[in-house]
Design a protein around this motif. Structure first.
Motif, PDB file in Angstrom:
ATOM      1  N   SER A 123     -67.382  22.713  -3.975  1.00 20.96           N
ATOM      2  CA  SER A 123     -66.670  23.888  -3.801  1.00 20.96           C
ATOM      3  C   SER A 123     -66.409  24.894  -4.818  1.00 20.96           C
ATOM      4  O   SER A 123     -66.499  24.692  -6.257  1.00 20.96           O
ATOM      5  N   VAL A 124     -66.819  26.157  -4.347  1.00 20.68           N
ATOM      6  CA  VAL A 124     -66.936  27.226  -5.552  1.00 20.68           C
ATOM      7  C   VAL A 124     -65.754  27.288  -6.069  1.00 20.68           C
ATOM      8  O   VAL A 124     -65.462  27.771  -7.348  1.00 20.68           O
ATOM      9  N   VAL A 125     -64.533  26.981  -5.419  1.00 20.73           N
ATOM     10  CA  VAL A 125     -63.012  27.368  -6.052  1.00 20.73           C
ATOM     11  C   VAL A 125     -63.014  26.293  -7.330  1.00 20.73           C
ATOM     12  O   VAL A 125     -62.387  26.660  -8.367  1.00 20.73           O
ATOM     13  N   ASP A 126     -63.371  25.159  -6.830  1.00 16.73           N
ATOM     14  CA  ASP A 126     -63.169  23.857  -7.728  1.00 16.73           C
ATOM     15  C   ASP A 126     -63.965  24.112  -8.906  1.00 16.73           C
ATOM     16  O   ASP A 126     -63.651  23.699  -9.982  1.00 16.73           O
ATOM     17  N   ARG A 127     -65.302  24.691  -8.902  1.00 18.17           N
ATOM     18  CA  ARG A 127     -66.203  24.706  -9.851  1.00 18.17           C
ATOM     19  C   ARG A 127     -65.760  25.950 -10.824  1.00 18.17           C
ATOM     20  O   ARG A 127     -65.818  25.842 -12.013  1.00 18.17           O
ATOM     21  N   LYS A 128     -64.951  26.950 -10.337  1.00 23.36           N
ATOM     22  CA  LYS A 128     -64.406  28.155 -11.165  1.00 23.36           C
ATOM     23  C   LYS A 128     -63.409  27.332 -12.125  1.00 23.36           C
ATOM     24  O   LYS A 128     -63.197  27.698 -13.492  1.00 23.36           O
ATOM     25  N   LEU A 129     -62.467  26.640 -11.459  1.00 20.60           N
ATOM     26  CA  LEU A 129     -61.402  26.006 -11.918  1.00 20.60           C
ATOM     27  C   LEU A 129     -61.650  25.033 -13.274  1.00 20.60           C
ATOM     28  O   LEU A 129     -61.309  25.192 -14.331  1.00 20.60           O
ATOM     29  N   ILE A 130     -62.491  24.024 -12.503  1.00 20.38           N
ATOM     30  CA  ILE A 130     -63.051  23.248 -13.631  1.00 20.38           C
ATOM     31  C   ILE A 130     -63.935  23.761 -15.137  1.00 20.38           C
ATOM     32  O   ILE A 130     -63.535  23.479 -16.077  1.00 20.38           O
ATOM     33  N   GLU A 131     -64.554  24.900 -14.686  1.00 15.39           N
ATOM     34  CA  GLU A 131     -65.236  25.520 -15.782  1.00 15.39           C
ATOM     35  C   GLU A 131     -64.168  26.148 -16.637  1.00 15.39           C
ATOM     36  O   GLU A 131     -64.275  26.128 -17.870  1.00 15.39           O
ATOM     37  N   LYS A 132     -63.191  26.789 -16.267  1.00 18.12           N
ATOM     38  CA  LYS A 132     -62.266  27.290 -16.958  1.00 18.12           C
ATOM     39  C   LYS A 132     -61.625  26.292 -17.894  1.00 18.12           C
ATOM     40  O   LYS A 132     -61.201  26.621 -18.979  1.00 18.12           O
ATOM     41  N   LEU A 133     -60.933  25.211 -17.145  1.00 13.61           N
ATOM     42  CA  LEU A 133     -60.267  24.269 -17.792  1.00 13.61           C
ATOM     43  C   LEU A 133     -61.016  23.623 -18.792  1.00 13.61           C
ATOM     44  O   LEU A 133     -60.529  23.523 -19.934  1.00 13.61           O
ATOM     45  N   LEU A 134     -62.396  23.493 -18.681  1.00 13.06           N
ATOM     46  CA  LEU A 134     -63.270  22.825 -19.686  1.00 13.06           C
ATOM     47  C   LEU A 134     -63.566  23.727 -21.165  1.00 13.06           C
ATOM     48  O   LEU A 134     -63.550  23.541 -22.163  1.00 13.06           O
ATOM     49  N   LYS A 135     -63.738  25.205 -20.559  1.00  9.91           N
ATOM     50  CA  LYS A 135     -63.980  26.312 -21.652  1.00  9.91           C
ATOM     51  C   LYS A 135     -62.517  26.435 -22.375  1.00  9.91           C
ATOM     52  O   LYS A 135     -62.926  26.815 -23.577  1.00  9.91           O
ATOM     53  N   ARG A 136     -61.441  26.330 -21.936  1.00 12.59           N
ATOM     54  CA  ARG A 136     -60.188  26.239 -22.570  1.00 12.59           C
ATOM     55  C   ARG A 136     -60.151  25.010 -23.640  1.00 12.59           C
ATOM     56  O   ARG A 136     -59.477  25.266 -24.672  1.00 12.59           O
ATOM     57  N   GLU A 137     -61.004  23.892 -23.451  1.00 12.88           N
ATOM     58  CA  GLU A 137     -61.013  23.168 -24.518  1.00 12.88           C
ATOM     59  C   GLU A 137     -62.379  23.126 -25.266  1.00 12.88           C
ATOM     60  O   GLU A 137     -62.739  22.328 -26.028  1.00 12.88           O
ATOM     61  N   ASP A 138     -62.739  24.435 -25.222  1.00 14.93           N
ATOM     62  CA  ASP A 138     -63.954  24.982 -26.030  1.00 14.93           C
ATOM     63  C   ASP A 138     -65.184  24.267 -25.982  1.00 14.93           C
ATOM     64  O   ASP A 138     -65.986  23.929 -26.811  1.00 14.93           O
ATOM     65  N   CYS A 139     -65.396  23.989 -24.626  1.00 17.52           N
ATOM     66  CA  CYS A 139     -66.528  23.298 -24.203  1.00 17.52           C
ATOM     67  C   CYS A 139     -67.613  24.384 -23.675  1.00 17.52           C
ATOM     68  O   CYS A 139     -67.169  25.320 -23.062  1.00 17.52           O
ATOM     69  N   LYS A 140     -69.095  24.124 -23.801  1.00 14.22           N
ATOM     70  CA  LYS A 140     -69.863  24.738 -23.046  1.00 14.22           C
ATOM     71  C   LYS A 140     -70.099  24.159 -21.741  1.00 14.22           C
ATOM     72  O   LYS A 140     -69.879  22.764 -21.673  1.00 14.22           O
ATOM     73  N   CYS A 180     -55.264  19.357 -14.167  1.00 14.65           N
ATOM     74  CA  CYS A 180     -54.433  20.155 -14.964  1.00 14.65           C
ATOM     75  C   CYS A 180     -55.237  20.386 -16.317  1.00 14.65           C
ATOM     76  O   CYS A 180     -56.049  19.463 -16.515  1.00 14.65           O
ATOM     77  N   GLN A 181     -54.762  21.144 -17.167  1.00 15.05           N
ATOM     78  CA  GLN A 181     -55.200  21.094 -18.499  1.00 15.05           C
ATOM     79  C   GLN A 181     -54.995  19.944 -19.179  1.00 15.05           C
ATOM     80  O   GLN A 181     -55.986  19.345 -19.930  1.00 15.05           O
ATOM     81  N   SER A 182     -53.904  19.143 -19.240  1.00 15.91           N
ATOM     82  CA  SER A 182     -53.782  17.924 -19.671  1.00 15.91           C
ATOM     83  C   SER A 182     -54.480  16.800 -19.385  1.00 15.91           C
ATOM     84  O   SER A 182     -55.182  15.855 -20.090  1.00 15.91           O
ATOM     85  N   ASP A 183     -54.995  17.005 -18.121  1.00  9.45           N
ATOM     86  CA  ASP A 183     -56.169  16.187 -17.609  1.00  9.45           C
ATOM     87  C   ASP A 183     -57.426  16.171 -18.530  1.00  9.45           C
ATOM     88  O   ASP A 183     -57.947  15.174 -18.715  1.00  9.45           O
ATOM     89  N   VAL A 184     -57.650  17.293 -18.657  1.00  9.36           N
ATOM     90  CA  VAL A 184     -59.058  17.764 -19.267  1.00  9.36           C
ATOM     91  C   VAL A 184     -58.865  17.318 -20.887  1.00  9.36           C
ATOM     92  O   VAL A 184     -59.980  16.819 -21.306  1.00  9.36           O
ATOM     93  N   THR A 185     -57.923  17.464 -21.330  1.00  8.18           N
ATOM     94  CA  THR A 185     -57.576  17.198 -22.803  1.00  8.18           C
ATOM     95  C   THR A 185     -57.718  15.786 -22.958  1.00  8.18           C
ATOM     96  O   THR A 185     -58.490  15.342 -24.062  1.00  8.18           O
ATOM     97  N   LYS A 186     -57.304  14.947 -22.127  1.00  7.36           N
ATOM     98  CA  LYS A 186     -57.565  13.549 -22.212  1.00  7.36           C
ATOM     99  C   LYS A 186     -59.038  13.188 -22.440  1.00  7.36           C
ATOM    100  O   LYS A 186     -59.397  11.930 -22.730  1.00  7.36           O
ATOM    101  N   LEU A 187     -59.882  13.980 -21.536  1.00  8.81           N
ATOM    102  CA  LEU A 187     -61.269  13.749 -21.552  1.00  8.81           C
ATOM    103  C   LEU A 187     -62.092  14.031 -22.955  1.00  8.81           C
ATOM    104  O   LEU A 187     -63.283  13.398 -22.894  1.00  8.81           O
ATOM    105  N   ARG A 188     -61.412  14.505 -23.957  1.00 11.84           N
ATOM    106  CA  ARG A 188     -62.181  15.017 -25.121  1.00 11.84           C
ATOM    107  C   ARG A 188     -62.670  13.829 -25.684  1.00 11.84           C
ATOM    108  O   ARG A 188     -63.560  13.786 -26.348  1.00 11.84           O
ATOM    109  N   CYS A 189     -61.973  12.657 -25.772  1.00  8.18           N
ATOM    110  CA  CYS A 189     -62.603  11.322 -26.495  1.00  8.18           C
ATOM    111  C   CYS A 189     -63.981  10.984 -25.760  1.00  8.18           C
ATOM    112  O   CYS A 189     -64.771  10.432 -26.684  1.00  8.18           O
ATOM    113  N   HIS A 190     -64.017  11.139 -24.765  1.00  6.14           N
ATOM    114  CA  HIS A 190     -65.499  10.920 -23.929  1.00  6.14           C
ATOM    115  C   HIS A 190     -66.561  11.847 -24.433  1.00  6.14           C
ATOM    116  O   HIS A 190     -67.649  11.709 -24.111  1.00  6.14           O
ATOM    117  N   MET A 191     -66.102  13.116 -24.827  1.00  4.63           N
ATOM    118  CA  MET A 191     -67.012  14.160 -24.950  1.00  4.63           C
ATOM    119  C   MET A 191     -68.215  14.022 -26.354  1.00  4.63           C
ATOM    120  O   MET A 191     -68.761  14.742 -26.593  1.00  4.63           O
TER     121      MET A 191
END
Lengths: 158, 152
Positions: free
Chosen positions: A24-41, A132-143
């Motif tokens: 989904s192009v919509v979801d790709r854009k969303l997940i990209e922004k959520l991850l970039k908010r966590e300072d990910c490439k 949501c953002q808090s979901d992605v923040t929780k993933l930081r430990c895996h990164m």
């Protein structure tokens, strides 16, 4: 543009590189922004095949594992035409070069058998969409690049 | 109209959209993701959603008009639309998709036809509503103001 104030650099960490896979192009854009908010490439792929090609473990002759490629986490949608997220997960875990990369599965549907089989196949997390953002923040430990128990940080897991 | 009036008008309109269930909290997530580095984030995501949905609606109409309806194909399209509408917070569109999938599962042609009409209606509604909301935002910006941040 290099960010000197990334939320990773204060810990002496390089910014993680995440591969996000979603048809989904919509979801790709969303997940990209959520991850970039966590300072990910972020690199996005629209399906499993493209993801495997990017990782250099596609079936096509001539795709060789890319020694220079550093991917710290793969996050993929479950329901995708062609190759599902589960099938992509399996291929990654079968790869000698890529199997250590943590894989997170996303789905809009809460199906216990689906969740279990993904976790059994080695997925780190199974998350319900929309994220949501808090979901992605929780993933930081895996990164983190190196799983080093002496770092003093620990992941609370699923 | 001064900036404050424009901002109040915008806020009132947005609140109505939430109250009527046109939008849900996921839309607030989109607004939270808008920042200096991506000042048009909401508009960009919503535009992608509009374009994507338009294509899906076209395909759905085509699939439904076939002499032999393939419910699997229709369900796959509706599933896509359910996902994207959920991702942008287009609540009523998502709800129609849920009903639509039920009709697909039951291979209920009439149910699918009704759901199709509802889908077009709700999509058109959220599209017009959001386009109006974006116009209000433009007016605020043109008047030198900024769009208020919605607190979750």
């Amino acid at each position: 543009m290099a960010s000197s104030s990334s939320s990773w650099s204060s810990n002496g960490e390089e910014e993680p590189h995440v591969l996000a896979v979603d048809d989904s192009v919509v979801d790709r854009k969303l997940i990209e922004k959520l991850l970039k908010r966590e300072d990910c490439k972020v690199t996005t792929a629209e399906n499993g095949l493209r993801a495997l090609e990017y990782l250099g473990i596609g079936d096509e002759k001539g795709t060789t594992p890319n020694q220079e490629l550093k991917v710290n986490m793969i996050i993929t949608d479950y329901c995708m035409p062609g190759m599902t997220g589960y099938e992509l997960l399996k291929k990654i875990k079968q790869s000698s070069t890529m199997k250590e990369i943590p894989v997170v599965i996303m789905s809009s549907e809460n199906v216990p058998t689906r969740i279990n089989k993904c976790l059994e196949e080695g997925a780190e997390e199974f998350m319900l969409k929309p994220l949501c953002q808090s979901d992605v923040t929780k993933l930081r430990c895996h990164m983190t690049k190196v799983r080093n128990p002496s770092n003093g940080r620990f992941c609370l897991g699923r | 109209m001064d900036v404050n009036q424009l901002q109040r008008g915008w806020y009132k309109y947005l609140t109505t959209l939430f109250k009527e269930g046109i939008l849900d909290d996921q839309y607030k997530q989109l607004q939270q993701l808008q920042d200096e580095s991506t000042p048009n984030f909401v508009l960009e995501v919503v535009s992608l959603f509009f374009d994507d949905s338009q294509k899906i609606i076209y395909e759905l109409e085509r699939a439904l008009s076939q002499p032999l309806v393939d419910y699997k194909v229709i369900d796959a399209y509706v599933h896509q639309l359910k996902g994207s509408s959920s991702s942008v917070g287009a609540y009523k569109v998502k709800e129609v998709c849920v009903k639509f999938r039920e009709s697909c599962e039951n291979q209920n042609k009439e149910g699918c036809t009704i759901a199709m009409q509802n889908l077009k209606h709700e999509f058109s509604r959220v599209k017009h509503n959001l386009q109006y909301l974006f116009e209000l935002e433009q007016q605020i910006l043109s008047a030198g103001g900024s769009i208020p941040t919605i607190m979750l």
